[in-house]
Design a protein around this motif. Sequence first.
Motif, PDB file in Angstrom:
ATOM      1  N   TYR A   1      -0.501  -1.353   6.204  1.00 35.42           N
ATOM      2  CA  TYR A   1      -0.223  -2.460   7.131  1.00 35.42           C
ATOM      3  C   TYR A   1      -1.510  -2.930   7.810  1.00 35.42           C
ATOM      4  CZ  TYR A   1       4.890  -2.825   7.177  1.00 35.42           C
ATOM      5  OH  TYR A   1       6.193  -3.097   6.854  1.00 35.42           O
ATOM      6  N   TYR A   2      -2.348  -2.001   8.164  1.00 34.66           N
ATOM      7  CA  TYR A   2      -3.596  -2.361   8.874  1.00 34.66           C
ATOM      8  C   TYR A   2      -4.545  -3.132   7.957  1.00 34.66           C
ATOM      9  CZ  TYR A   2      -7.652  -1.945  11.896  1.00 34.66           C
ATOM     10  OH  TYR A   2      -8.730  -2.228  12.709  1.00 34.66           O
ATOM     11  N   ASN A   3      -4.617  -2.685   6.670  1.00 34.81           N
ATOM     12  CA  ASN A   3      -5.542  -3.333   5.738  1.00 34.81           C
ATOM     13  C   ASN A   3      -4.916  -4.489   4.965  1.00 34.81           C
ATOM     14  OD1 ASN A   3      -7.680  -1.544   6.331  1.00 34.81           O
ATOM     15  ND2 ASN A   3      -6.845  -0.013   4.917  1.00 34.81           N
ATOM     16  N   GLY A   4      -3.600  -4.654   5.099  1.00 37.33           N
ATOM     17  CA  GLY A   4      -2.930  -5.726   4.366  1.00 37.33           C
ATOM     18  C   GLY A   4      -2.893  -5.477   2.879  1.00 37.33           C
ATOM     19  N   LYS A   5      -2.745  -4.213   2.472  1.00 35.58           N
ATOM     20  CA  LYS A   5      -2.716  -3.877   1.053  1.00 35.58           C
ATOM     21  C   LYS A   5      -1.277  -3.781   0.568  1.00 35.58           C
ATOM     22  CE  LYS A   5      -4.308  -0.497  -2.352  1.00 35.58           C
ATOM     23  NZ  LYS A   5      -4.998   0.790  -2.575  1.00 35.58           N
TER      24      LYS A   5
END
Length: 357
Positions: free
Chosen positions: A321-325
């Motif tokens: 979620y933090y890296n948008g992966k």
Amino acid sequence: MSALVKLGIAGLLFIATSLFGRALGQERIIFQDEKENYGFKDSTGRIVIAAKYVDVGNFKEGLAWVTDMFHIGYIDKTGKLVIPINYDKGSNFSEGLVAVGKINVQAQKYNYGYLNQTGKVVIPLKYDQAYDFKEGIAKVNLGGKWGYINKSGKEVIPLKYNVMSDFSDGMMRAKSNNVWGYLDKSGKEVIAFQYEDATDFYQGVASVKRNGKWGYIEKNGSTVLPFVFENNLGITLPNAMVYLGSMYYLGQGGIAQSYTEALAWYKKAAGLGSIEAMLYLSSMYDNAHGVPQNANESFMWVKKAAELGDVTAIYNTAVRYYNGKGVARNEEEAISWLKKAAEKGSKEAKQALEQMK
């Protein structure tokens, strides 16, 4: 005198006791006096049955076994001797009957049968082994052959099997002529006797051995995991599916390497709730092993594992979620999942939360 020695002398069947006071239900508590004899007190500590026995057992269905060291009998809760102390072996009452045994000196063995709660012999002492009644039937052995009888002593499952298990998951495994098969509670042979070895059914499946290899079968006898395992895995079906998937993934155990087969078995295991399989699937989609690389699919599987409470998956969900992966970037969701991981003891999550302050 140790419990082991007393058991050897008295020859008690199915009995496990300790040397000191043991709590019983229904206001009867076993105690031991200074002479190491046993009796019973009530819940107030008042002696209700004098300590005059070498050992005693729990009250079951209103009666408790007692022994004078050499023989066993049964008393009621008033201390009245209901069944004389003249049997050599005995168990606890179950469903109104108790298995007892007497030594057959000439044959140099014990003969077992069943008494009712008045001490009447209701099933003759003729068996070589006898177990407690459960759901109206009891497992017995005569002449090295096992079967089941009902409370009238009638054979409901013929005494013809070399080995018999207890019922598990509604099925019973048995051995006849050196091969294993399965019976239902009516005694019907529902899975043919064909296996070199077998385990009890659990959650609808059992592990069995055929032609030197182990596999898994369902209650109708159909194969759910092929006979490719060298040993009995001793694990649940989902875990066995993961194991097989990994054999295909790595090309081990005489199986040709196949990502396609690995993927299929991992998905079957994941469908049964295997967190390990979900994490393997996530990795396969990340690394394009047997499938096109797909970050969205990888995220879906790792999140499924996270939702089942796996701390590693929870942390990885936060990172994604933090890296948008594989998912739109969402720092709020990332923090939420990090907190969940931290609550489960993840050091990485705790460190990440500190750094984000």
